[in-house]
Every structure is written in C-alpha cells, then in structure tokens.
Design a protein around this motif. Structure first.
Motif, PDB file in Angstrom:
ATOM      1  N   CYS A 495     -36.954  -2.301  13.892  1.00  0.00           N
ATOM      2  CA  CYS A 495     -38.031  -1.079  14.576  1.00  0.00           C
ATOM      3  C   CYS A 495     -37.313   0.178  14.954  1.00  0.00           C
ATOM      4  CB  CYS A 495     -39.296  -2.074  15.166  1.00  0.00           C
ATOM      5  SG  CYS A 495     -38.921  -3.005  16.496  1.00  0.00           S
ATOM      6  N   THR A 496     -38.421   0.832  15.274  1.00  0.00           N
ATOM      7  CA  THR A 496     -37.293   1.906  16.691  1.00  0.00           C
ATOM      8  C   THR A 496     -38.443   1.043  17.883  1.00  0.00           C
ATOM      9  OG1 THR A 496     -39.561   3.253  16.302  1.00  0.00           O
ATOM     10  CG2 THR A 496     -37.107   4.260  14.682  1.00  0.00           C
ATOM     11  N   ASP A 497     -38.640   2.341  18.968  1.00  0.00           N
ATOM     12  CA  ASP A 497     -39.251   2.235  20.309  1.00  0.00           C
ATOM     13  C   ASP A 497     -41.161   2.268  19.675  1.00  0.00           C
ATOM     14  OD1 ASP A 497     -37.667   1.600  21.770  1.00  0.00           O
ATOM     15  OD2 ASP A 497     -37.324   3.448  22.769  1.00  0.00           O
ATOM     16  N   VAL A 498     -41.540   1.984  18.610  1.00  0.00           N
ATOM     17  CA  VAL A 498     -42.706   2.322  18.228  1.00  0.00           C
ATOM     18  C   VAL A 498     -43.734   1.147  18.167  1.00  0.00           C
ATOM     19  CG1 VAL A 498     -43.151   1.554  15.906  1.00  0.00           C
ATOM     20  CG2 VAL A 498     -44.094   3.590  16.597  1.00  0.00           C
ATOM     21  N   ALA A 499     -42.598   0.563  18.189  1.00  0.00           N
ATOM     22  CA  ALA A 499     -43.139  -1.020  18.778  1.00  0.00           C
ATOM     23  C   ALA A 499     -42.392  -1.446  20.016  1.00  0.00           C
ATOM     24  CB  ALA A 499     -41.731  -2.247  17.359  1.00  0.00           C
TER      25      ALA A 499
END
Ligand SMILES: Nc1ncnc2c1ncn2[C@@H]1O[C@H](COP(=O)(O)OP(=O)(O)OP(=O)(O)O)[C@@H](O)[C@H]1O
Length: 730
Positions: A495-499
């Motif tokens: 994942c990206t920093d969205v999580a």
C-alpha cells in the motif's frame, strides 16, 4: 531440459550471469529483443560468445529456469518448480519438452551479477536514543465514570473493554467538561473511543431528544475514506442503545446522490473526509450546520498538511457562520506546530493532553496560559513536540540493501515470514500507487504462482496472498480490500500512505517500509499499524547504503532502530527449495553457506527478471514503476535532500530492483551535474526532473493518497468539468 541445455552460471567472482547454450548460431538468429532498450544493441544486451565457449566452471553451474525473452507460462513455472521430469509424458509435459528444446536454442544473454559492484554497506553507529514511551492502560474502569449505564454496558459487553487507556482517562473527563482539547498519544492507544464515548454520552442526554431531522450536532473530520468507515463503525456500536441518534458517513467514491438523500433524511453525527464535505457544502442545499456544537479533527496534523488546510478552512468558516461557539477536539499521535497554528485559529483556551511515562514537574510550556495539565500523578501531561511516543511493544529494525538487491531482499523477507511465523500479516509501504501496482502484479505472478505449483510446500502455497491498497483504486475495491485484509489471519498488504494513518487492523505482525517516508511523522504512523493497544509488533525500514544517515534523522525524534543484516534476510531462502539452483556438476553445494544464499537470491532475481521480460507490456509497467520511483525520490523535502537525492541513484542498479536487466535508455534522467551533459545540446526538461516541480509533485501525491485517491486527476479536471470532479473527490 537436460543439464547441458540452458545453464545459469552464477559466479561469485565473475561479473555476470551467463545463460549458455550449445547451439550458438541458431540462437543468435532466434533472439528477438522485445523492449525498446533491448533493441539498442550490445550495450544493453551483452553477449559474450567467448565466455560461453569457455563455459562456466562446473562448480558454479546451475540451471537456467526461465526463458529471458519468452512469455513465462504456467508450465514454465511448473518446470521451474518441479525439476525432476515426470515418469510418464503427459501432453502438457510434451509441450514443456518442446519449449525446453526451443530454449536450448536461445542465445547467450548476460545479466550483471547481483552481488558484484555494489556499494559497500557502511557500518551503522546507532545514536544512543531514549525512546519516548507511554503507558497504554490504566487500572481505572469505564464503569467508574459517570456515564449512562447503557453506554457502559455497551462498552463492556459489545466492545468487551473494561479498563480505560491512559489517553481515555485524561480525555473523557475533559471532553465532558466542555473544554477544547488537543490530544496527542501514541498510535493504537484508543484515541477514537477517547472522543466517541463522551460525545455519545452528551448527545444521548440532550433534552428534548435529538431528532434525526435536526441534522448534524457533531462533525468528525478524518483524512481517508477507510478511516471514515472505521470511525462510523465504532459509532454504530456505541449508539446501539440510543437508536434515535443517527451517525452517517460521507466519503466520496460513493454516489453523491445517495449521500444527498441521506443528508436530507438527517445525520446527527457526521463523519467525513474534508474534500467530500466541501463538495457538499458547495452543492448540497439541504446540508445545514446550525446545530453543530462539536468539531472533532482526527489526525489533525495531517489535516493541516499539504492540500488539506484549504478544505479545513472552508469547513471552519462555514461552521463559524452558523454557530459561534462549539467544542473542538484535535487528535493525533504526532501533533506538531502546524496543528497549533490551526488550533490558534479555532480553539479556545485549549487543553493539551499528551501522555508520557516520564515523571517530573511541569514543563515551561505547561505553564503557558491556556495550557492545562489535566493529569493524575501517574500520568504526566507535557508538550514535547518533537519526541513522539512509539509503542513499547514495537521493535523497530532497519536493513541496508544495495539497490540491485532491494527486490530480492523484500521478497525473501516476505517469504521468510510466511515460512517461520504462524500467522504472518504484513503491511508493506511504497511511496506511489504505481509502485504498489507493479509489485503487487510481480509478486502475485512470480511468488504465489510459483508456490501454488509447489506440491512440496503446501503450507506456503495456501497462505501467501498479496493485496493492494492505494488512492487510485475504485472505492468499492478499496473497501473490499480493507475489509479482506482486516479479517484475514495472514496476508501481505502492499500500500501507499493511504493506509498509514488511523487504520486499526488487527494482528498485523510486521510493517515494512520499502521506501522511506518523507516525514518522521509518517514513519510513526506507518509503524503504528502494528503493536496496537499493547500487542507485539515489528517494523522494518529498507534503506540504501547512501541513505543510512536517515537513521540520524529518526534519532532526532527519539526514534531508535536496530539493524538487521541483509544476508540474514536472504538466508531465509535456504528454507525454500524452490530457489535452489540446480547444478550441472554432481558436486554438492556447500549447503547453507553464503554462496548458496547468493545463488538462491540470483535464482529468485532471475525469476523476477524473466517475468518482467516475458512480455513487452510487463517491461513497460516496470519502466513506469521505475519512473514513478525516481519521481517520488525527487520529492523528499529539502531537509532530507542530502540523504535522498536523485543524483545519488544508480539507474542501472535501481532498474534491477524492478526486474529490468539494464537501465532503460529511453528514460530522460539527465544528471544535471554530469560533465558530459554540457557537451550535448541541452535536453528538453525531463518530466521526471522538473525544476521546482518537487513540491507540487509531493502535494499531488499526498493529496491523491489522502483526500480521495482521485484528487490529482480532479485538480486537473476541475477546470474542465467542475461537477464531475466534485463527485470524484473523497
Ligand atoms: N480501553 C480499551 N480497552 C481495550 N481495547 C481498547 C480500549 N480502547 C481502545 N481499544 C482498542 O484499541 C485499538 C486502537 O484504538 P484506536 O484505533 O482508537 O487507536 P488510536 O490511538 O486512534 O490509533 P492511531 O493513532 O493509529 O489512530 C482498537 O482496536 C480499539 O478497539
């Protein structure tokens, strides 16, 4: 394929891996470079017939497992895995044989060695740092608070919680007393209940009873859709006994029409991402804030970061127009000066709550007018802005890996965890959506596909699953993945920093940061997805040798990490017979020695490279991912540029970590410092390396991750189609 067919020569001392064949001439004719840069000839695809003629030393011969130019099929994988030929020849095996025969006719292809010409791994002198820590639980019970008995029974029976955490013990009474509060406590310490319990307590007591049609009384702002859903879920549980109070979530990705309908019916506790709420403020006539008396901003420091402050200001102005006085609560594990600035605008006489274990008197800042220590003797409230607490139960590691070896090290790490741990659940953070997509496809195809065919190791085959989460995915899929990963007992989320913020996913055992974050605060939030509420957790940060100084940047925030050796991670491949290189000679390998580890790492790398080079489409994806990596690398803030600078990247080595055999020639990465550059006509400014584009690029990436996943597109599209864009946001 017999042992004299294709041979992967893994030499420790030579610079190359050579795929050899006896039928040189025909092979050379057959070879069809499939990528643009492969077409560029000997510079990129190196052929050394003389080496081939000499042949590899028997000691170092191993079998080539994949064709470098042909699509890797299911059967190819099978061949790779099941090296012993079957006794009876099935049609598929017959096909395999044919394919193998064809492979024998392949040319000599040399790829540079993984273990040669790497920069030295510097010795790490970890600065002595005393990490800031907090006590998670107190001995105080929820039942001791003056709460509605039904609320207490919901907490104890539905949520199954009895004792308050430190932050809850400090925040709940202050909230009930009507104070504006800024709450900072470590990740996973129970901040959500620290604000939701007192809010429900107050709302259920309002007389006459709250009507749904009254609209919002409380507004909760969160940075991501997943976090909005999560908070909504908690309110749904807490409000079970108080059915007349209606919670609702606005988060984009959903049809705005249905959100409008829900707003029309009435939502009393409104949870939203800022962008989506601004959309409704601008376009939904039925939205009305005249009763909003509580504003809660979760991840408040993030809300003031790039891109969000405008939306938050619009929301604050709208609220201020409707209702002069309200209670404001700002929360985050990393409250910083930025939030104080926002707090200056909107908070009245705010109380700072920061939970630390350190005993001692008041800090000078505690004595500032308006800053109140609401702390009992065991808990010290202080304002120590630069030192963020990290859960005591979280063990932080770093590994220094030369660029060429990044991909195999990450893969070996994941495979190792799935072999050694009972319920491995990993989150791997990347800096961009493209990187997530690329690695997800690569790992799914190379690691899980191969393992599913490994009858010998069913344990791994049934367990290893890669999921992905980033801001460019459709909301439906995002939600599905989030729920799937939350419920799974073992899987890997790329994942990206969205999580990175706020998500409360149970039993995550490892956080891997494959790309170092731009800010220490994001480091804290990323690792905070594990070791929650007192459980054990681990984190691993992958750094290149040139990035080792990042450890000092972390130490400046009292973040202490210990080193894991790359060799130790790679040695987990020894547990996996799939990566054993078959030797031509009958001589046995040394077993578990470093050479064996290198050979297996090379086999794994070859599998990645073969997958990537099996189709033009894959090569294009790898190049795009590499490009995206370089772009993101250019966006590190000025304060970290001395550590992360594009100029320090070795394109050829980085290319390896994308399964590319050579540095793509057609990417325009002009090194501005290169003396050669002045001799050539000035190249067009690279889209990857635009002057002053870094900030905008970072802004776009962060916005895209947090606000909606579509905001970058949205900003561009706004001019063209305002309405459509508003639908996209959040
Ligand atoms: N008093 C409690 N007893 C037991 N578990 C609790 C208690 N309070 C909260 N929890 C649980 O702790 C976990 C973490 O809580 P929460 O998500 O609110 O943490 P947080 O401080 O907001 O973390 P972050 O900073 O990462 O957002 C949740 O699973 C929650 O249900």
């Amino acid at each position: 394929m017999d042992d004299e067919g294709l041979i992967l020569n893994i030499t420790e001392n030579s610079r190359s891996l050579v795929i050899l064949s006896r039928q040189k001439r025909s092979q050379t004719q057959m070879y069809r470079p499939q990528t643009k840069w492969l077409k560029q000839g000997p510079k990129t695809v190196k052929r050394k017939p003389q080496e081939a003629a000499e042949g590899p030393s028997p000691k170092r011969k191993a079998e080539a497992l994949f064709s470098p130019v042909k699509a890797v099929t299911k059967d190819d994988h099978q061949r790779f895995l099941k090296r012993k030929p079957a006794k009876e020849s099935s049609p598929r095996e017959h096909q395999n044989k044919k394919r193998e025969e064809n492979q024998e006719e392949r040319p000599f292809i040399k790829t540079s060695s993984l273990f040669k010409n790497n920069p030295e791994i510097p010795e790490i002198n970890r600065p002595a740092v005393k990490q800031t820590q907090e006590k998670v639980f107190t001995s105080d019970l929820f039942s001791e608070l003056d709460l509605h008995p039904h609320l207490v029974s919901t907490i104890t029976r539905v949520l199954k919680m009895t004792k308050m955490t430190s932050v809850q013990k400090l925040t709940i009474p202050a909230f009930l007393a009507g104070r504006d509060i800024m709450v900072r406590s470590q990740t996973g310490s129970g901040k959500t209940l620290a604000y939701s319990i007192p809010l429900v307590q107050i709302l259920q007591g309002i007389k006459p009873k709250i009507q749904r049609s009254n609209g919002p009384y409380a507004l909760i702002l969160v940075p991501t859709r997943e976090l909005a859903l999560q908070s909504f879920g908690i309110f749904q549980k807490l409000l079970k006994p108080f059915t007349w109070i209606v919670p609702g979530v606005l988060m984009g990705g959903e049809k705005k029409k249905s959100e409008k309908a829900r707003l029309r019916k009435g939502i009393n506790i409104l949870i939203s991402t800022p962008g989506r709420l601004v959309d409704h403020i601008r376009s939904t006539r039925t939205i009305c804030f005249n009763r909003v008396q509580w504003l809660l901003v979760d991840e408040a420091d993030r809300m003031l970061d790039l891109g969000f402050e405008k939306d938050v200001t619009v929301i604050l102005n709208t609220l201020n127009k409707e209702h002069e006085r309200r209670q404001n609560i700002f929360l985050s594990a990393t409250l910083t000066e930025g939030v104080t600035r926002l707090a200056d605008i909107s908070l009245q006489d705010p109380m700072n709550i920061t939970v630390t274990e350190e005993a001692g008197g008041e800090t000078p800042e505690d004595k500032r007018p308006g800053v109140v220590c609401g702390c009992p003797s065991t808990l010290q409230a202080s304002v120590d802005k630069e030192h963020f607490a990290v859960p005591e139960t979280l063990t932080q590691h770093i590994v220094v890996v030369p660029s060429k070896l990044r991909l195999v090290t990450l893969a070996a790490f994941i495979l190792g965890k799935f072999q050694s741990e009972k319920s491995p659940k990993l989150i791997v953070f990347f800096s961009t959506c493209e990187l997530v997509e690329f690695h997800h496809t690569l790992f799914t195809n190379v690691l899980t596909a191969s393992q599913q065919r490994a009858g010998s190791q069913p344990l791994i085959a049934t367990r290893l699953e890669f999921l992905r989460l980033h801001g460019n995915m459709e909301q439906e899929e995002r939600t599905e993945v989030f729920l799937k990963f939350s419920q799974s007992s073992s899987s890997v989320l790329l994942c990206t920093d969205v999580a990175a913020r706020g998500l409360d996913i149970p039993q995550v055992t490892w956080i891997v940061q494959y790309n170092a974050p731009c800010f220490p605060t994001e480091y804290i939030h990323r690792i905070g997805r594990t070791a929650r509420i007192g459980s054990q957790g681990n984190s691993l940060l992958v750094l290149a040798p040139s990035e080792v100084e990042y450890i000092n940047s972390l130490a400046a925030y009292n973040i202490s990490v210990s080193e894991v050796k790359m060799e130790d991670i790679l040695s987990s491949l020894l547990m996996n017979e799939h990566f054993k290189a078959r030797r031509q000679s009958k001589k046995k390998s040394s077993g578990a020695g470093p050479q064996e580890v290198r050979e297996r790492a090379t086999v794994l790398q070859t599998a990645f490279e073969d997958y990537v080079h099996a189709a033009e489409e894959n090569v294009i994806k790898a190049k795009k991912a590499l490009q995206s990596f370089i772009r993101s690398y250019a966006t590190y803030p000025q304060s970290l540029k001395h550590i992360f600078h594009v100029k320090s990247l070795h394109l050829g080595h980085i290319a390896k970590s994308f399964g590319l055999r050579d540095a793509p020639q057609n990417l325009n990465f002009a090194d501005p410092t290169s003396p050669k550059r002045s001799k050539k006509p000035k190249p067009k400014r690279s889209t990857l390396y635009k002057k002053n584009s870094g900030k905008q690029c970072l802004r776009d990436m962060l916005c895209s991750e947090y606000a909606s996943g579509l905001r970058t597109k949205g900003l561009k599209a706004r001019k063209a189609n305002k309405t459509e864009t508003q639908e996209q946001q959040t």
